[in-house]
Write a protein that holds these residues in place. Structure first.
Motif, PDB file in Angstrom:
ATOM      1  N   VAL A  16      67.052  32.772  53.034  1.00  0.00           N
ATOM      2  CA  VAL A  16      66.593  34.136  52.816  1.00  0.00           C
ATOM      3  C   VAL A  16      66.772  34.448  51.337  1.00  0.00           C
ATOM      4  O   VAL A  16      67.872  34.312  50.796  1.00  0.00           O
ATOM      5  N   PHE A  17      65.691  34.838  50.687  1.00  0.00           N
ATOM      6  CA  PHE A  17      65.716  35.213  49.279  1.00  0.00           C
ATOM      7  C   PHE A  17      65.440  36.712  49.192  1.00  0.00           C
ATOM      8  O   PHE A  17      64.482  37.198  49.779  1.00  0.00           O
ATOM      9  N   THR A  18      66.270  37.416  48.466  1.00  0.00           N
ATOM     10  CA  THR A  18      66.079  38.851  48.294  1.00  0.00           C
ATOM     11  C   THR A  18      65.555  39.106  46.887  1.00  0.00           C
ATOM     12  O   THR A  18      66.231  38.774  45.906  1.00  0.00           O
ATOM     13  N   VAL A  19      64.362  39.644  46.812  1.00  0.00           N
ATOM     14  CA  VAL A  19      63.753  39.963  45.520  1.00  0.00           C
ATOM     15  C   VAL A  19      63.075  41.318  45.624  1.00  0.00           C
ATOM     16  O   VAL A  19      62.731  41.779  46.711  1.00  0.00           O
ATOM     17  N   VAL A  38      55.804  18.532  46.717  1.00  0.00           N
ATOM     18  CA  VAL A  38      57.031  17.772  46.451  1.00  0.00           C
ATOM     19  C   VAL A  38      57.704  17.308  47.744  1.00  0.00           C
ATOM     20  O   VAL A  38      57.980  16.121  47.929  1.00  0.00           O
ATOM     21  N   MET A  39      57.984  18.236  48.633  1.00  0.00           N
ATOM     22  CA  MET A  39      58.747  17.915  49.834  1.00  0.00           C
ATOM     23  C   MET A  39      58.078  16.898  50.760  1.00  0.00           C
ATOM     24  O   MET A  39      58.771  16.055  51.323  1.00  0.00           O
ATOM     25  N   PRO A  40      56.755  16.910  50.919  1.00  0.00           N
ATOM     26  CA  PRO A  40      56.157  15.908  51.813  1.00  0.00           C
ATOM     27  C   PRO A  40      56.409  14.462  51.378  1.00  0.00           C
ATOM     28  O   PRO A  40      56.291  13.549  52.177  1.00  0.00           O
ATOM     29  N   LYS A  41      56.805  14.247  50.145  1.00  0.00           N
ATOM     30  CA  LYS A  41      57.093  12.893  49.650  1.00  0.00           C
ATOM     31  C   LYS A  41      58.535  12.472  49.907  1.00  0.00           C
ATOM     32  O   LYS A  41      58.904  11.341  49.632  1.00  0.00           O
ATOM     33  N   GLN A  42      59.357  13.384  50.452  1.00  0.00           N
ATOM     34  CA  GLN A  42      60.764  13.101  50.685  1.00  0.00           C
ATOM     35  C   GLN A  42      60.968  12.518  52.087  1.00  0.00           C
ATOM     36  O   GLN A  42      60.373  12.985  53.052  1.00  0.00           O
ATOM     37  N   PRO A  43      61.822  11.496  52.192  1.00  0.00           N
ATOM     38  CA  PRO A  43      62.085  10.900  53.506  1.00  0.00           C
ATOM     39  C   PRO A  43      62.639  11.930  54.487  1.00  0.00           C
ATOM     40  O   PRO A  43      63.503  12.723  54.135  1.00  0.00           O
ATOM     41  N   GLY A  44      62.101  11.939  55.669  1.00  0.00           N
ATOM     42  CA  GLY A  44      62.597  12.804  56.723  1.00  0.00           C
ATOM     43  C   GLY A  44      62.012  14.205  56.744  1.00  0.00           C
ATOM     44  O   GLY A  44      62.247  14.954  57.686  1.00  0.00           O
ATOM     45  N   TYR A  45      61.251  14.542  55.730  1.00  0.00           N
ATOM     46  CA  TYR A  45      60.659  15.885  55.680  1.00  0.00           C
ATOM     47  C   TYR A  45      59.669  16.051  56.825  1.00  0.00           C
ATOM     48  O   TYR A  45      58.875  15.164  57.110  1.00  0.00           O
ATOM     49  N   VAL A  46      59.708  17.205  57.473  1.00  0.00           N
ATOM     50  CA  VAL A  46      58.780  17.484  58.561  1.00  0.00           C
ATOM     51  C   VAL A  46      57.797  18.582  58.146  1.00  0.00           C
ATOM     52  O   VAL A  46      56.603  18.373  58.118  1.00  0.00           O
ATOM     53  N   GLN A  47      58.293  19.775  57.836  1.00  0.00           N
ATOM     54  CA  GLN A  47      57.404  20.852  57.417  1.00  0.00           C
ATOM     55  C   GLN A  47      58.203  22.011  56.858  1.00  0.00           C
ATOM     56  O   GLN A  47      59.413  22.099  57.044  1.00  0.00           O
ATOM     57  N   ALA A  48      57.508  22.909  56.185  1.00  0.00           N
ATOM     58  CA  ALA A  48      58.114  24.143  55.676  1.00  0.00           C
ATOM     59  C   ALA A  48      57.181  25.303  55.985  1.00  0.00           C
ATOM     60  O   ALA A  48      55.967  25.133  56.041  1.00  0.00           O
ATOM     61  N   ASN A  49      57.774  26.445  56.191  1.00  0.00           N
ATOM     62  CA  ASN A  49      57.016  27.681  56.391  1.00  0.00           C
ATOM     63  C   ASN A  49      57.566  28.719  55.436  1.00  0.00           C
ATOM     64  O   ASN A  49      58.778  28.949  55.387  1.00  0.00           O
ATOM     65  N   ILE A  50      56.699  29.333  54.684  1.00  0.00           N
ATOM     66  CA  ILE A  50      57.071  30.382  53.750  1.00  0.00           C
ATOM     67  C   ILE A  50      56.593  31.696  54.350  1.00  0.00           C
ATOM     68  O   ILE A  50      55.402  31.901  54.553  1.00  0.00           O
ATOM     69  N   GLN A  51      57.532  32.582  54.651  1.00  0.00           N
ATOM     70  CA  GLN A  51      57.200  33.851  55.293  1.00  0.00           C
ATOM     71  C   GLN A  51      57.535  34.997  54.353  1.00  0.00           C
ATOM     72  O   GLN A  51      58.712  35.292  54.135  1.00  0.00           O
ATOM     73  N   PRO A  52      56.545  35.653  53.772  1.00  0.00           N
ATOM     74  CA  PRO A  52      56.836  36.813  52.927  1.00  0.00           C
ATOM     75  C   PRO A  52      57.443  37.936  53.760  1.00  0.00           C
ATOM     76  O   PRO A  52      57.078  38.114  54.923  1.00  0.00           O
ATOM     77  N   GLY A  53      58.349  38.654  53.160  1.00  0.00           N
ATOM     78  CA  GLY A  53      58.973  39.775  53.847  1.00  0.00           C
ATOM     79  C   GLY A  53      58.126  41.022  53.767  1.00  0.00           C
ATOM     80  O   GLY A  53      57.032  41.019  53.230  1.00  0.00           O
ATOM     81  N   SER A  54      58.663  42.064  54.301  1.00  0.00           N
ATOM     82  CA  SER A  54      57.927  43.331  54.276  1.00  0.00           C
ATOM     83  C   SER A  54      58.619  44.326  53.368  1.00  0.00           C
ATOM     84  O   SER A  54      59.698  44.160  52.940  1.00  0.00           O
TER      85      SER A  54
END
Length: 54
Positions: A16-19, A38-54
């Motif tokens: 959680v990032f607060t900005v 970057v991350m898809p090239k790392q061993p074991g990486y599956v996926q990322a989700n970036i969810q903007p806050g409200s």
């Protein structure tokens, strides 16, 4: 939609990032780049989700 479940051999990290609202896009852009380029090239990486806050 991504789901989080117990069991299995995966680890889920939730950061959680607060900005200020006016800086939200400045944070999201580099995170999206990392998740896409970057991350898809790392061993074991599956996926990322970036969810903007409200």
């Amino acid at each position: 939609m991504t789901g989080i479940s117990t069991g299995g051999d995966l680890i889920t990290y939730i950061n959680v990032f607060t900005v200020a609202p006016e800086n939200q896009q400045r944070l999201i852009e580099p995170l999206q780049y990392m998740a896409r380029e970057v991350m898809p090239k790392q061993p074991g990486y599956v996926q990322a989700n970036i969810q903007p806050g409200s």
